[in-house]
Design a protein around this motif. Structure first.
Motif, mmCIF file in Angstrom:
data_model
loop_
_atom_site.group_PDB
_atom_site.id
_atom_site.type_symbol
_atom_site.label_atom_id
_atom_site.label_comp_id
_atom_site.label_asym_id
_atom_site.label_seq_id
_atom_site.Cartn_x
_atom_site.Cartn_y
_atom_site.Cartn_z
ATOM 1 N N GLN A 2 0.770 -1.333 -0.142
ATOM 2 C CA GLN A 2 -0.217 0.181 -0.130
ATOM 3 C C GLN A 2 0.780 1.225 0.192
ATOM 4 O O GLN A 2 0.652 2.209 -1.535
ATOM 5 N N GLN A 3 1.863 1.188 0.977
ATOM 6 C CA GLN A 3 2.775 2.468 0.689
ATOM 7 C C GLN A 3 3.984 3.057 -0.621
ATOM 8 O O GLN A 3 3.993 3.818 -1.238
ATOM 9 N N LYS A 8 1.520 6.434 -7.506
ATOM 10 C CA LYS A 8 0.455 7.766 -8.245
ATOM 11 C C LYS A 8 0.427 8.716 -7.460
ATOM 12 O O LYS A 8 0.194 9.419 -8.427
ATOM 13 N N SER A 9 1.932 9.189 -6.354
ATOM 14 C CA SER A 9 1.611 10.430 -6.802
ATOM 15 C C SER A 9 2.745 11.200 -6.964
ATOM 16 O O SER A 9 3.913 12.390 -6.384
ATOM 17 N N HIS A 10 4.045 9.774 -7.225
ATOM 18 C CA HIS A 10 5.536 9.843 -7.834
ATOM 19 C C HIS A 10 5.158 9.599 -9.493
ATOM 20 O O HIS A 10 5.319 8.910 -9.806
ATOM 21 N N ASP A 11 6.949 10.099 -9.992
ATOM 22 C CA ASP A 11 6.754 9.713 -11.596
ATOM 23 C C ASP A 11 7.241 8.477 -11.521
ATOM 24 O O ASP A 11 8.107 7.394 -12.308
ATOM 25 N N GLY A 12 8.246 7.810 -10.162
ATOM 26 C CA GLY A 12 8.396 6.419 -10.231
ATOM 27 C C GLY A 12 9.253 6.378 -8.975
ATOM 28 O O GLY A 12 9.447 7.247 -8.203
ATOM 29 N N ILE A 13 9.668 4.433 -8.936
ATOM 30 C CA ILE A 13 10.506 4.848 -7.526
ATOM 31 C C ILE A 13 11.659 3.414 -8.335
ATOM 32 O O ILE A 13 11.724 2.621 -8.521
ATOM 33 N N PHE A 49 7.468 2.104 -12.227
ATOM 34 C CA PHE A 49 6.347 3.480 -12.912
ATOM 35 C C PHE A 49 5.235 2.420 -13.155
ATOM 36 O O PHE A 49 4.953 1.683 -13.340
ATOM 37 N N LEU A 50 3.878 3.380 -12.738
ATOM 38 C CA LEU A 50 2.782 2.655 -13.535
ATOM 39 C C LEU A 50 2.156 3.471 -14.688
ATOM 40 O O LEU A 50 2.822 4.510 -15.016
#
Length: 79
Positions: free
Chosen positions: A14-15, A21-26, A76-77
């Motif tokens: 969930q984190q 959803k709030s950033h351009d990737g991780i 990324f989504l």
């Protein structure tokens, strides 16, 4: 049962999805520092195969703590 045990537990998945959803990737480094998630690829696997999210990755080049170039995955989504 005391009140500290009644709080809703937020999973690492969930984190991670909230962050995506709030950033351009991780990257793994971001996941470790910002979310305290140590095995990002395992969380991504669960999000894709268990939860059905459409997540992709690209390999990016970064410098490690010694200044050497290395490749890491950035998730990324898909939109």
């Amino acid at each position: 049962m005391n009140s500290t045990n009644t709080k809703a537990y937020i999973t690492q998945e969930q984190q991670v999805i909230s962050y995506l959803k709030s950033h351009d990737g991780i990257t793994q480094r971001e996941a470790n520092i910002v979310l305290s998630v140590g095995r990002l690829s395992a969380r991504i696997y669960n999000l894709i195969h268990r939860d059905g999210y459409d997540i992709d990755k690209k390999m990016i080049t970064v410098r490690n703590q010694f200044g050497k170039k290395c490749s890491v995955a950035k998730y990324f989504l898909k939109h």
